[in-house]
Structures are given as C-alpha cells and as structure tokens.
Scaffold this active site. Structure first.
Site, mmCIF file in Angstrom:
data_model
loop_
_atom_site.group_PDB
_atom_site.id
_atom_site.type_symbol
_atom_site.label_atom_id
_atom_site.label_comp_id
_atom_site.label_asym_id
_atom_site.label_seq_id
_atom_site.Cartn_x
_atom_site.Cartn_y
_atom_site.Cartn_z
ATOM 1 C CE LYS A 2 -1.827 3.042 2.862
ATOM 2 N NZ LYS A 2 -1.976 4.195 1.964
ATOM 3 C CD GLU A 13 13.725 2.348 9.402
ATOM 4 O OE1 GLU A 13 14.081 3.414 9.957
ATOM 5 O OE2 GLU A 13 14.399 1.315 9.436
ATOM 6 C CB CYS A 63 13.314 9.878 7.661
ATOM 7 S SG CYS A 63 11.807 9.310 6.945
ATOM 8 C CD GLU A 69 9.986 13.839 11.182
ATOM 9 O OE1 GLU A 69 8.925 13.233 11.461
ATOM 10 O OE2 GLU A 69 10.931 13.309 10.570
HETATM 11 C C1 UN1 Z 1 13.986 8.635 4.207
HETATM 12 O O1 UN1 Z 1 13.989 9.850 4.199
HETATM 13 O O2 UN1 Z 1 13.104 8.003 4.811
HETATM 14 O O3 UN1 Z 1 19.681 8.591 3.385
HETATM 15 C C2 UN1 Z 1 14.943 7.800 3.447
HETATM 16 C C3 UN1 Z 1 18.949 9.197 2.610
HETATM 17 C C4 UN1 Z 1 18.201 8.413 1.574
HETATM 18 C C5 UN1 Z 1 17.043 7.680 2.176
HETATM 19 C C6 UN1 Z 1 16.185 8.534 3.048
HETATM 20 N N1 UN1 Z 1 19.094 7.475 0.944
HETATM 21 O O4 UN1 Z 1 18.814 10.401 2.676
#
Ligand code: UN1
Length: 496
Positions: free
Chosen positions: A176, A251, A285, A385
């Site tokens: 999804k 995550e 992230c 965040e």
């Molecule tokens: C994310 O933002 O969830 O390390 C992944 C990085 C990318 C992956 C980010 N290769 O910035």
C-alpha cells in the site's frame, strides 16, 4: 482540465478496477496538474489481495532463492531502462528536483540489485554441538504474506527497500503506497510485472491508511508489517500489529543534527547543511533540521549560510536548474507554515525565509521559501519534526554541549559532525544517539548496502537495507542433526 488517466489495483497478476469504488487523484505539487486517478481500496479488496498472496506463497517460497534473485535482477533492469521516465514521474508527483527524482529511481536499482545478490547468501550459521556426532545449524525461512506500507518522500526507493527484501526471502507481498504518490507506487508494481514476477507474489492496493492500512495490519494471514511514516501512525500500526503478535518493522521520524565545530572546514560544512536541510525540500527522514554551531564560528557561519540559501533557486523541480521544489502537498504546506508560526511565537529569530511563495509561477504550487531560524535548544521548532525546508540554528560553547543538545530530542535517526579533529570525530561516533552518524558529510545520503534505521522514537529497533534487511522478513529455523544413532540427551549426557 481533461481528466487524468485511471489506474487500478494489482491483484493476482491482473490490473483490476472493482466496480462501485470511489476514487482519488494525485496532483503535481508544483503546478496542480492532475496525474492519475486511483481506486480507494476497501477491506474486500485487501481481502482479495491477501488471498492471492497467500495462494502464491507455497510456490514462491519453494522457488530457489537464486532464481528469485534472477527475477529481481530483471526488475532492476526495468528500472534502469525506465529511469528517465520514472525519475520524471517522481518529480512530477512528489516535487523533488529532477536530479533527486532520478536518484530515487537509482536507489531502487541499487537496492533491488543488492537484494538479488542476497538470493545467493541468505546465510544461516553453523555452531558446534555439546554432544558427539551432532550438527547444529540455522536456516532462514520466509514468514508468509507481508504488508509493505510506504511514505511519499521516496516513492520508488522505499517501496523497493521493502518489497525486494521481502521477496528475496520468499515472502509474498501486499503493498500500500502513500496516497499522494499512488502513481509512483503503481509504476513500481508495473516494473515487477514487466520483469515476469509470478502472479499473486506482489499485489497493490491503493487507498487510505485508515481503511486499507488497517485492514492489512489486522488480517491474521499477514505475518509481518513493514511501515515507514510518521510516529503517531507508526505507534498505531505497532499496537494493532501487536494484537496479532506480528513482527512490525517501523521507520519513523527524525530531528537530525549537523554539528559544526570551530576547527571544521566551513566551506564543506556549508555545502553539507545546504544540501542536508534543503535537499528534497527538507522532506527526508534524514533531513538536517538542526544546525548546532560552535560559538567561535557561529556568526561567520550563519551569515555565509543565509547568503548561500538565499541564492537557492526555488521553482518547478522538473527544470534541471532549480535547486529546491515545492513541498509535497497542501497538507505538508499547512503543517510547515504552522511550524513557522510556532517558531515566531516562541521568539525564534528568523534569519531568512519564513513565508509561502505565491507570485507568478509559484501561484499553483506548494512553495515555501527556504527558512532558517536562530533559536535555543528546547523550543518546539528545535525538537519536533517539521519535515519541510525549515532549519533551526543553535549556538553552543563547546563539543560537550553540542553532543548534549544533539542527543536531547525524542528521535535518533541520522547525525553529522564537521571537524578536522580525528579524536573528536570518533568520540562523536561513540556518543551521538543515532542510528547513523556522518563525519564531514551531511545527514542525508545513506547507501543501500548499509543498515538504515534509528534509535528512540525513530523506530522499534529494526534496520532496513544492508545485509540485515533480511532479518525483518525471515524466521530462523534451528536444526539439530544427530547422526550418532543413539538417544543423546542435551544438558544430561555430558560428552567428554
Ligand atoms: C527517508 O527519508 O526516509 O539517506 C529515506 C537518505 C536516503 C534515504 C532517506 N538514501 O537520505
């Protein structure tokens, strides 16, 4: 405007459009252009997808893993061949600049290839027995049907991190994607279809988290759930999954710091934070959302940073000369603007930005000027965040205070320190509370052959990518082979 193309669900190897479903559409966040219309999946659709995945499982599970790997290599080939097309779709649907849109697809290629190789490893271990004529070893077995629920910020890469890892281990998948990048999710599935994945092994159900996501998480036939997204949704997925005693991999967020010490190469640190904070409009992230600077270089560094950031070209991300695109959606825009207001109210000093861009070519998109606040540690904008192009800058008196501030947040995904002092660098590796630490490099840009994940509220301890990615998607079977032809009792018959 003409209506955008319609896409279906992918269930048991077929694209289907069940009658009577409501639909939703996705738009280009830079221009408002509609991109596609998608099915709002229902619990019945989820049920059908899980049934197909469960039916496909026995034969996929018994397909030799190296052969599963060959199919993944073909998938990688499709992504490689369609990289330009898919990269442009990522940019148009999600809003990251075209170099990053292509990078998203490259990360998919890298990961799928890496996992294809895992088909010839999937290693267990052999260890000695305490008894004579007995072997002890472990083998990895798939879990069954797994659910992959993915976010919009890496709309091809993150689905592939999950899907390719799940498949190489012999699981079958119901996927999804985030609703606002449903076209990217659909294109990911098309690549697996084009590569000849057997029917039912990968199924796609678009629709909302509240309906499709929950139905997936609650179904007893789904044995593992891999989720990337926000903390609150992650907690809900974890709790729901726990009721069914499922393996839930999460995550979640980050509040990633870049520390700049007084001995740092300031040019390098400047390029690092500009990319880390404003790349992908701050919507990784791993994005740098806190810049922690030694007081001795603070004024100089901030002045240079503001100048550098004010020179960034913000615009339609499909234009290769643009440095930063819009944020991904109206919801994101609203949330980021709210945080900018919060920053103002809590007395943070705006160094640049702090507003929407609305004139001319910006009028139809969700553009926010790259924003830098000077603030103190402990303000909301310095610990929560934001997930947008907003950087909080914090002044510290020395290394010890920098690490203390860096660690004093509820998250721990990525972290970075710029220094020329090798001892300080290693000390930071030991002391920064994060799943990832960069030395003299920005907080973003993790490579697929290494584990990815974080501590504290960033997750629940698992890691994606790297060779450990298979932990999430396998059960370990312990095997004892006694070839002594007599009953040997462990712990009782003490062998000499
Ligand atoms: C994310 O933002 O969830 O390390 C992944 C990085 C990318 C992956 C980010 N290769 O910035």
């Amino acid at each position: 405007m003409s209506s955008p193309p319609s896409y279906g669900l992918f269930i048991d190897g077929k694209w289907v459009e069940p009658p009577g479903r409501s639909r939703f559409s996705t738009q280009n966040p830079a221009t408002g252009e509609p991109l596609g219309s998608f099915v709002s999946g229902t619990p019945e659709d989820v049920d059908r997808a899980i049934t197909a995945a469960a039916r496909a499982f026995p034969s996929w599970r018994s397909t030799p893993a190296p052969h599963r790997g060959e199919i993944l290599l073909r998938v990688a080939e499709v992504f490689r061949r369609r990289k330009d097309e898919y990269g442009a779709i990522v940019t148009r649907e999600m809003g990251k600049v075209i170099a990053e849109g292509r990078g998203d697809v490259q990360e998919s290629i890298d990961f799928v290839e890496y996992m294809a190789g895992e088909g010839r490893r999937l290693a267990g271990e052999t260890v000695p027995s305490e008894l004579h004529q007995k072997f002890c070893l472990t083998v990895r077995q798939p879990k069954g049907v797994v659910a992959c629920i993915t976010p919009w910020n890496f709309p091809t890469a993150i689905p592939n991190w999950k899907i390719a890892a799940a498949l190489i281990c012999g699981n079958t998948v119901v996927f999804k994607p985030a609703s606002n990048t449903a076209l990217c999710g659909t294109k990911v599935v098309e690549a697996y279809e084009e590569a000849g994945l057997p029917k039912g092994v990968l199924n796609l159900v678009t629709g909302s988290g509240g309906v499709v996501g929950n139905a997936l998480v609650d179904d007893p036939r789904v044995r593992a759930i891999s989720f990337t997204g926000g903390v609150e949704t992650g907690r809900e997925v974890y709790v729901r999954g726990a009721r069914g005693l499922k393996m839930v991999h999460l995550e979640l967020g980050g509040k990633n710091p870049q520390i700049v010490l007084d001995d740092a190469d300031l040019n390098l640190a400047l390029e690092g934070v500009t990319f880390g904070a404003f790349g992908t409009s701050g919507q990784r992230c791993t994005a740098t959302s806190r810049l922690i600077v030694h007081e001795k270089v603070y004024d100089e560094f901030l002045a240079r940073l503001v100048k550098r950031v004010e020179g960034l070209k913000v615009g339609d991300p499909i234009d290769p000369t643009v440095d930063m695109g819009p944020v991904a959606s109206a919801d994101q825009e609203k949330k980021v603007l709210e945080y900018i207001e919060i920053g103002r109210h809590e007395g943070a000093k705006l160094a640049t930005g702090g507003h929407r861009l609305t004139e001319g070519a910006y009028a139809k998109g969700h553009f926010i000027a790259p924003t830098i606040f000077e603030t103190r540690h402990g303000t909301r904008i310095s610990v929560e965040e934001i997930f947008g192009p907003v950087l909080s800058v914090l002044k510290v008196k020395d290394y010890a205070e920098a690490v203390k501030v860096a660690n004093d947040v509820p998250y721990g995904l990525s972290s970075s320190i710029y220094t020329r002092d090798v001892n300080r660098a290693f000390q930071a590796v030991e002391e920064l509370e994060a799943g990832i630490t960069y030395i003299n490099a920005p907080t973003i840009g993790a490579e697929v052959q290494l584990p990815f994940g974080g501590v504290k509220n960033t997750g629940n301890g698992g890691r994606e990518a790297g060779s450990v990615a298979i932990e999430e998607f396998t059960e370990i079977k312990t095997v004892f082979i006694d070839f002594s032809a007599r009953l040997q009792k462990a712990q009782i018959d003490l062998a000499e």
